[in-house]
Design a protein around this motif. Sequence first.
Motif, PDB file in Angstrom:
ATOM      1  N   GLY A  87       0.825  -1.204   0.000  1.00 31.31           N
ATOM      2  CA  GLY A  87       0.000   0.000   0.000  1.00 31.31           C
ATOM      3  C   GLY A  87       0.856   1.249   0.000  1.00 31.31           C
ATOM      4  N   PHE A  88       0.171   2.375   0.133  1.00 29.27           N
ATOM      5  CA  PHE A  88       0.801   3.687   0.130  1.00 29.27           C
ATOM      6  C   PHE A  88       0.758   4.188   1.571  1.00 29.27           C
ATOM      7  N   TYR A  89       1.927   4.339   2.178  1.00 24.97           N
ATOM      8  CA  TYR A  89       2.008   4.716   3.583  1.00 24.97           C
ATOM      9  C   TYR A  89       2.312   6.209   3.695  1.00 24.97           C
ATOM     10  N   LEU A  90       1.508   6.866   4.482  1.00 28.69           N
ATOM     11  CA  LEU A  90       1.623   8.311   4.613  1.00 28.69           C
ATOM     12  C   LEU A  90       1.841   8.701   6.066  1.00 28.69           C
ATOM     13  N   CYS A  91       2.844   9.524   6.282  1.00 29.41           N
ATOM     14  CA  CYS A  91       3.095  10.113   7.588  1.00 29.41           C
ATOM     15  C   CYS A  91       2.480  11.513   7.581  1.00 29.41           C
TER      16      CYS A  91
ATOM     17  N   GLY B  43       0.190  12.760  -1.238  1.00 34.75           N
ATOM     18  CA  GLY B  43      -0.552  12.809   0.006  1.00 34.75           C
ATOM     19  C   GLY B  43      -1.690  13.811  -0.095  1.00 34.75           C
ATOM     20  N   PRO B  44      -2.730  13.659   0.726  1.00 37.68           N
ATOM     21  CA  PRO B  44      -3.832  14.616   0.721  1.00 37.68           C
ATOM     22  C   PRO B  44      -3.365  16.011   1.121  1.00 37.68           C
ATOM     23  N   VAL B  45      -4.064  17.005   0.581  1.00 39.92           N
ATOM     24  CA  VAL B  45      -3.772  18.404   0.905  1.00 39.92           C
ATOM     25  C   VAL B  45      -5.029  19.031   1.486  1.00 39.92           C
TER      26      VAL B  45
END
Lengths: 113, 113
Positions: A87-91, B43-45
Amino acid sequence: SQTIHQWPATLVQPVGSPLSLECTVEGTSNPNLYWYRQAAGRGLQLLFYSVGIGQISSEVPQNLSASRPQDRQFILSSKKLLLSDSGFYLCAWIRQGAGGELFFGEGSRLTVL
Amino acid sequence: SQKIEQNSEALNIQEGKTATLTCNYTNYSPAYLQWYRQDPGRGPVFLLLIRENEKEKRKERLKVTFDTTLKQSLFHITASQPADSATYLCALPINQAGTALIFGKGTTLSVSS
């Protein structure tokens, strides 16, 4: 200025191998830090969050773990990866005084084969 | 626990029209609700935050409403442009303390010229 860095950006790992994703925030102190995962066809899932050094809250108790060894560092780990960990891991972090909105890193795309 | 539903996975509209996206929640009314934009591979904004005592919030061509009786937020983009094509995510605090945000699955908007 306040920035967030995540690495590595992309990785391909075999099933059963370990994982370590790192996230560092610059330009602020004592931020709230978060790990999210976005799997194919699924939404953004909250995995862990931390309100301070050594304080970790888990929302998804799978084979993943998180640690916060320093104020501005957040690490996501696994001892043995599963196919479903792809998956796509986001901090992300919350900037102080900014009304609670999250600022995300560029993400780490993990493919488990 | 709080659950979020974004009813439409995809929305296709013509350039110049108004796009309306829906976000429903199932449990307690949150102190605030947020909307984010996510482009592929990013990533979301953060876009907008609306508090429970606000009925409407505007920012340029964006408008958000918050109806605590219906447990619903509507997100409008007026005079839509192809550059508005993206996935839009609704987010709420995970609990009353607001220590973390949970996200809906998102609605993917496609604006054709």
